[in-house]
Design an enzyme around this catalytic site. Structure first.
Site, mmCIF file in Angstrom:
data_model
loop_
_atom_site.group_PDB
_atom_site.id
_atom_site.type_symbol
_atom_site.label_atom_id
_atom_site.label_comp_id
_atom_site.label_asym_id
_atom_site.label_seq_id
_atom_site.Cartn_x
_atom_site.Cartn_y
_atom_site.Cartn_z
ATOM 1 N N ASN A 109 39.357 36.722 43.071
ATOM 2 C CA ASN A 109 40.463 36.367 43.961
ATOM 3 C C ASN A 109 40.730 34.865 43.877
ATOM 4 O O ASN A 109 39.800 34.049 43.725
ATOM 5 C CB ASN A 109 40.219 36.821 45.398
ATOM 6 C CG ASN A 109 38.897 36.383 46.000
ATOM 7 O OD1 ASN A 109 37.915 36.203 45.297
ATOM 8 N ND2 ASN A 109 38.879 36.210 47.300
ATOM 9 N N ILE A 110 42.010 34.525 43.936
ATOM 10 C CA ILE A 110 42.450 33.129 43.826
ATOM 11 C C ILE A 110 43.410 32.875 44.978
ATOM 12 O O ILE A 110 44.549 33.354 44.955
ATOM 13 C CB ILE A 110 43.135 32.871 42.457
ATOM 14 C CG1 ILE A 110 42.187 33.218 41.305
ATOM 15 C CG2 ILE A 110 43.601 31.420 42.357
ATOM 16 C CD1 ILE A 110 42.828 33.238 39.920
ATOM 17 N N GLU A 158 41.208 42.293 41.644
ATOM 18 C CA GLU A 158 41.656 43.415 40.815
ATOM 19 C C GLU A 158 42.980 43.081 40.139
ATOM 20 O O GLU A 158 43.197 43.369 38.962
ATOM 21 C CB GLU A 158 41.847 44.677 41.666
ATOM 22 C CG GLU A 158 40.630 45.104 42.459
ATOM 23 C CD GLU A 158 40.571 44.485 43.851
ATOM 24 O OE1 GLU A 158 40.804 43.267 43.991
ATOM 25 O OE2 GLU A 158 40.274 45.228 44.800
ATOM 26 N N CYS A 178 46.483 46.314 45.733
ATOM 27 C CA CYS A 178 45.706 46.529 44.499
ATOM 28 C C CYS A 178 45.699 48.003 44.097
ATOM 29 O O CYS A 178 45.750 48.321 42.913
ATOM 30 C CB CYS A 178 44.286 46.009 44.669
ATOM 31 S SG CYS A 178 44.241 44.208 44.664
HETATM 32 N N1 THU Z 1 40.600 40.596 48.225
HETATM 33 C C1 THU Z 1 40.489 40.970 46.926
HETATM 34 O O1 THU Z 1 40.334 40.137 46.023
HETATM 35 N N2 THU Z 1 40.583 42.286 46.639
HETATM 36 C C2 THU Z 1 40.772 43.251 47.572
HETATM 37 O O2 THU Z 1 41.075 44.379 47.220
HETATM 38 C C3 THU Z 1 40.602 42.952 48.982
HETATM 39 C C4 THU Z 1 40.810 41.515 49.331
HETATM 40 C C5 THU Z 1 40.553 39.170 48.549
HETATM 41 C C6 THU Z 1 41.877 38.619 49.025
HETATM 42 C C7 THU Z 1 41.444 37.409 49.804
HETATM 43 O O3 THU Z 1 41.306 36.321 48.885
HETATM 44 C C8 THU Z 1 40.070 37.779 50.319
HETATM 45 O O4 THU Z 1 39.642 38.911 49.582
HETATM 46 C C9 THU Z 1 40.048 38.118 51.808
HETATM 47 O O5 THU Z 1 41.040 39.054 52.101
#
Ligand code: THU
Length: 137
Positions: free
Chosen positions: A42-43, A55, A94
């Site tokens: 996640n970014i 994802e 996602c």
């Molecule tokens: N996040 C993901 O990377 N994938 C997911 O399916 C759920 C949420 C991340 C988004 C955000 O950067 C952090 O988790 C908290 O929501």
């Protein structure tokens, strides 16, 4: 490539997370049908909206490189700076990203943790009656 290894690669990807707002680090490892694996994290962004999930990052990288056929994705998420003790289910966006490129009846979503077994689901279980490219055909 077995699920255990895919979860390990998702754990590795998690270390790349940029999550200064939520402090929730997520990693993903996307297995293409030809065996190639794309990792994503996640970014986040100060404006929140432009943030990208792990994802989604993995899919963007893979599709840019020309991949359209996918077998499975492993996802591992939890508080940054430590292990992920529990599973982290993909958000709705996602699931929809997966629906664009993957067959809900066969694409596997492996929800992993830092330690212990991953829990495999079919995309169709996580997104029943999903709206996808076939709907528009
Ligand atoms: N996040 C993901 O990377 N994938 C997911 O399916 C759920 C949420 C991340 C988004 C955000 O950067 C952090 O988790 C908290 O929501």
């Amino acid at each position: 490539m077995d699920d255990e290894r895919l979860v390990e690669l998702a754990c590795e990807a998690r270390a790349h997370a940029y999550a200064p707002y939520s402090h929730w680090a997520v990693g993903a490892a996307l297995l293409c049908s030809d065996g190639t694996v794309y990792q994503g994290c996640n970014i986040e962004n100060a404006a929140y909206g432009p943030s990208t999930c792990a994802e989604h990052t993995a899919f963007l990288k893979a599709v840019y490189d020309g991949h359209r056929d996918f077998e499975a994705i492993a996802v591992v998420g939890g508080p940054e700076g430590g292990p992920a003790p529990d599973i982290c289910a993909p958000c709705g966006v996602c699931r929809q990203v997966m629906m664009e490129f993957c067959d809900p009846a066969s694409f596997r979503v492996v929800l992993g943790r830092s330690e212990g077994e991953g829990r495999p689901y079919l995309l169709g279980e996580l997104l029943p009656e999903g709206f996808g490219p076939d709907t528009l055909r």
